[in-house]
Design an enzyme around this catalytic site. Structure first.
Site, short mmCIF file in Angstrom:
data_model
loop_
_atom_site.label_atom_id
_atom_site.label_comp_id
_atom_site.label_asym_id
_atom_site.label_seq_id
_atom_site.Cartn_x
_atom_site.Cartn_y
_atom_site.Cartn_z
N ASP A 147 19.24 -92.71 14.62
CA ASP A 147 19.64 -91.91 15.28
C ASP A 147 21.11 -91.42 14.52
O ASP A 147 21.61 -92.55 14.20
CB ASP A 147 19.72 -92.18 16.67
CG ASP A 147 18.76 -92.05 17.54
OD1 ASP A 147 17.62 -91.65 17.10
OD2 ASP A 147 18.93 -92.52 18.77
N GLU A 166 11.08 -89.79 29.36
CA GLU A 166 9.68 -90.02 29.62
C GLU A 166 9.68 -90.99 30.93
O GLU A 166 10.62 -91.81 31.14
CB GLU A 166 9.04 -90.74 28.44
CG GLU A 166 8.94 -89.91 27.01
CD GLU A 166 8.80 -90.65 25.96
OE1 GLU A 166 8.25 -89.85 24.95
OE2 GLU A 166 9.09 -92.02 25.93
N THR A 195 2.73 -86.77 24.32
CA THR A 195 3.26 -87.11 22.91
C THR A 195 2.04 -87.44 22.17
O THR A 195 0.77 -87.69 22.55
CB THR A 195 4.12 -87.96 22.77
OG1 THR A 195 3.84 -89.50 23.16
CG2 THR A 195 5.54 -87.61 23.52
N GLU A 254 3.05 -82.75 22.42
CA GLU A 254 4.09 -82.77 21.45
C GLU A 254 3.50 -83.74 20.06
O GLU A 254 2.62 -84.57 20.41
CB GLU A 254 5.38 -83.31 21.92
CG GLU A 254 6.07 -82.60 23.12
CD GLU A 254 7.39 -83.21 23.71
OE1 GLU A 254 7.81 -84.32 22.96
OE2 GLU A 254 7.94 -82.85 24.57
N LEU A 310 6.21 -87.89 15.80
CA LEU A 310 6.73 -88.04 14.43
C LEU A 310 6.95 -86.75 13.86
O LEU A 310 6.03 -85.81 13.85
CB LEU A 310 5.99 -88.89 13.42
CG LEU A 310 5.66 -90.38 14.29
CD1 LEU A 310 4.97 -91.35 13.07
CD2 LEU A 310 7.08 -91.39 14.48
#
Length: 533
Positions: A175, A259, A418, A456, A459
């Site tokens: 991040d 989530e 995901t 989605e 990665l």
């Protein structure tokens, strides 16, 4: 690496990108890309051969697990391929709006949106961070940076999905963007650390306010659900002229990374590493009080003292623990009690939050969605340990996703999932992964619950194989097809020649979903176009 975390990438720098030199060159940047057709054909042939071998291996494994698959409702694909359009959206960088509340690098954003429109992309997704919008104090909202973005999106004829992001951004490996919860909320947490999730060692996680205090007035006289509701109401009032037209979807964040789950696999400070089983997050005083009350209703007071003592640590494997091993206590009377309670708490949280969102956005024309994590490691084990610690009571004997789908269906909410790009054969064998099996199960759960499923990628992937897998997943001949797909994420790399061609081809194929062959035809068409140019 957290396989469901949205990794941050700052906006593209036009000066640094060879294939995207200036705003005026957006329409021509694909035309001048170099390529070697013969090499690509060889690579494609090799990829198809590898995929065939993987499919044979998976078919054998599928037959071995036939009884389990019947429990989870899997059906084999016999029907014709779906032929409906699947709109493609692209996630914007996490720092789209700056810490000061302004649109970050508007010139680069304008050029990026122009390029996405030319590629046939339906729209974009952006996180509306609680830590930015309500930064100055309770009920003091600043939507100006987002208003500038929405107007720009409208100017380019695109649509936008807006995420009500009530979680912290940052704190995980890789991040580069950090947006904590609002300062006034952090002040309350410093006074009362039990407001955030806590593990059995006492580690506090500031990513999201604990759902254990949903209905308690612990945030300056308001409950967390009231705070989230007021935030969504403020958004609705500020953007009422765009809802349903430009803002076509509002995704309601319900936990870490947006989530519906617990922060059971936190990467900060190396606490968790893939593919560890994670840890239960039920040790703040509010969660413990709920557990105690639930145990007392059964007359089993001793069950409510704490979570399982034998569930191991973050980076262990199921067989390393007495709780998660093949014949562990996860499946005895106590284990079933605990897991039912632990997984029931997020269901109640989601129900409360989505009920509030439905009341606020009903009649605006915007869809509502909620996100579920693709926790696919240890999926092939009996206990599904990583899913259990995340709050999904999904085991060899229990379907953990159908209750979530039904809860969302009650409020007319799209379930966003995901890891749509992942193949089982790409995963390390020791991790016992099955992203494909997990996706199949979720597709079937949404079909049974009669709700829409959106997807989605987990990665950042730019290769043909990932796009082809998404298209395969988009089909509805086995469970639900996808109603939309959001690609993670806009970055400088996305605009590089080969990566950009893949995205354009994928968007074309999604206009009439029929599987990986459509993607291959679309990318071949792009190559012919480039050669003729």
């Amino acid at each position: 690496m957290a396989l469901t975390l949205r990794s941050p990438t700052s906006f593209i720098n036009l000066k640094d990108t060879r294939s995207f030199k200036a705003v005026d060159e957006v329409s021509s940047m694909v035309c001048f890309a170099q390529m070697r057709p013969s090499c690509r054909l060889k690579a494609k042939s090799l990829m198809q051969g590898t995929q065939l071998l993987q499919e044979k291996t998976l078919n054998l494994e599928d037959r071995r697990n036939d009884k389990w698959e019947k429990l989870h409702g899997r059906t084999e694909a016999h029907g014709k391929n779906d032929s409906r359009n699947v709109p493609v959206f692209v996630m914007l960088p996490l720092d789209t709006v700056s810490l000061g509340g302004h649109l970050n690098k508007p010139k680069a954003m304008n050029a990026s949106l122009m390029a996405l429109k030319s590629a046939g992309i339906e729209g974009v997704m952006v996180d509306a961070w609680w830590g930015l919008v309500e930064k100055e104090g309770p009920s003091k909202y600043n939507w100006e940076g987002y208003a500038e973005l929405v107007k720009m999106v409208q100017k380019h004829g695109l649509k936008i999905q807006v995420v009500m992001s009530f979680h912290q951004c940052g704190g995980n490996v890789g991040d580069s963007c950090s947006i904590p919860l609002p300062p006034w909320v952090l002040e309350e947490i410093s006074r009362n650390p039990d407001l955030v999730y806590t593990d059995k060692s006492g580690r506090r996680n500031p990513e999201y306010v604990s759902l254990g205090c949903d209905s308690l007035a612990v945030l300056r006289g308001r409950t967390p659900i009231q705070v989230y509701s007021d935030y969504m109401r403020s958004f609705r009032d500020r953007f009422q002229d765009y809802l349903g037209d430009v803002i076509v979807e509002v995704q309601v964040g319900m936990g870490p990374c947006g989530e519906l789950r617990y922060p059971s696999y936190p990467e900060s400070n190396g606490t968790w590493r893939f593919p560890g089983i994670g840890e239960f997050q039920c040790y703040d005083k509010y969660m413990r009080a709920s557990l105690q009350a639930s145990a007392e209703t059964l007359g089993r007071t001793n069950w409510g003292i704490s979570g399982p003592h034998d569930s191991g640590q973050y980076n262990q494997f199921p067989e390393d623990t007495d709780f998660f091993r093949r014949d562990g206590t996860w499946n005895n009377e106590y284990g079933q009690f605990f897991l039912k309670w632990y997984s029931g708490m997020p269901l109640e949280h989601g129900n409360r939050l989505l009920a509030a969102a439905k009341g606020i956005f009903q009649g605006t024309g915007a869809k509502l969605s909620g996100k579920v994590a693709g926790t696919h490691w240890h999926y092939r084990s009996r206990s599904h340990a990583a899913e259990l610690t995340a709050g999904y009571y999904n085991t060899r004997h229990q379907d953990g996703y159908l209750p979530i789908a039904r809860m969302m269906g009650k409020h007319g909410v799209v379930l966003n999932f995901t890891c749509m790009e992942m193949r089982d054969g790409e995963q390390p064998g020791h991790a016992n992964c099955s992203p494909e099996g997990l996706v199949r199960q979720v597709k079937m759960a949404t079909k049974v619950a009669r709700i829409d499923l959106a997807g989605e990628n987990a990665l950042e992937r730019y290769d043909e194989g990932a796009y082809a897998q998404v298209l395969k997943t988009s089909q509805s001949d086995s469970g639900n097809g996808l109603s939309a797909f959001t690609y993670l994420r806009l970055s400088k790399r996305l605009f590089e020649g080969e990566n950009w061609r893949h995205l354009v081809g994928f968007a074309k194929a999604c206009r009439k979903v029929a599987g990986s062959q459509d993607f291959q035809r679309a990318t071949q068409a792009e190559r012919i176009f480039m050669l003729d140019s």
